[in-house]
Design a protein around this motif. Sequence first.
Motif, short mmCIF file in Angstrom:
data_model
loop_
_atom_site.label_atom_id
_atom_site.label_comp_id
_atom_site.label_asym_id
_atom_site.label_seq_id
_atom_site.Cartn_x
_atom_site.Cartn_y
_atom_site.Cartn_z
N SER A 88 19.15 -28.74 56.09
CA SER A 88 18.79 -28.95 54.68
C SER A 88 18.92 -30.41 54.26
O SER A 88 18.11 -30.90 53.47
CB SER A 88 19.64 -28.06 53.78
OG SER A 88 20.99 -28.47 53.80
N TYR A 90 18.44 -33.18 56.03
CA TYR A 90 17.32 -33.97 56.54
C TYR A 90 16.02 -33.63 55.81
O TYR A 90 15.28 -34.53 55.39
CB TYR A 90 17.16 -33.73 58.04
CG TYR A 90 15.97 -34.42 58.63
CD1 TYR A 90 15.97 -35.78 58.82
CD2 TYR A 90 14.84 -33.71 58.97
CE1 TYR A 90 14.88 -36.43 59.35
CE2 TYR A 90 13.74 -34.34 59.50
CZ TYR A 90 13.77 -35.70 59.68
OH TYR A 90 12.68 -36.32 60.19
N VAL A 91 15.75 -32.35 55.66
CA VAL A 91 14.48 -31.93 55.06
C VAL A 91 14.40 -32.38 53.60
O VAL A 91 13.40 -32.97 53.18
CB VAL A 91 14.31 -30.40 55.19
CG1 VAL A 91 13.12 -29.91 54.39
CG2 VAL A 91 14.17 -30.01 56.64
#
Length: 112
Positions: A88, A90-91
């Motif tokens: 989560s 990184y995204v």
Amino acid sequence: MKVNKLGFLSILALLGFMGFTVSIPFFGFFGFAQYIRYFFVTPDELFQQNVRKAASYGFFSGVWATGLAIAVHFLFPAILPVNIVLVSCYVVSMICFTISLVVLEINEQREI
């Protein structure tokens, strides 16, 4: 001529070809192909300032999303698996960085 280093993020788009052979979620890496256009942008002071501002938005939104995901995972471990919690950050960071950079560039174009 100065090379714009932001364009090197487009190399991650090559991982999208693994979606044909390894796993379908790798197709999401084709989204990094939009960074190819930054090879053709001259990095002036305003551009660098916009990138720094967008990077700070992306970083702090990723920290916030990771903290929230960890809290939800500890409260309801069956709902949110650990790998989703780790991804989560990184995204959310990349999405917020990209959106804020595009918005800042649009605002820059309107001022000209």
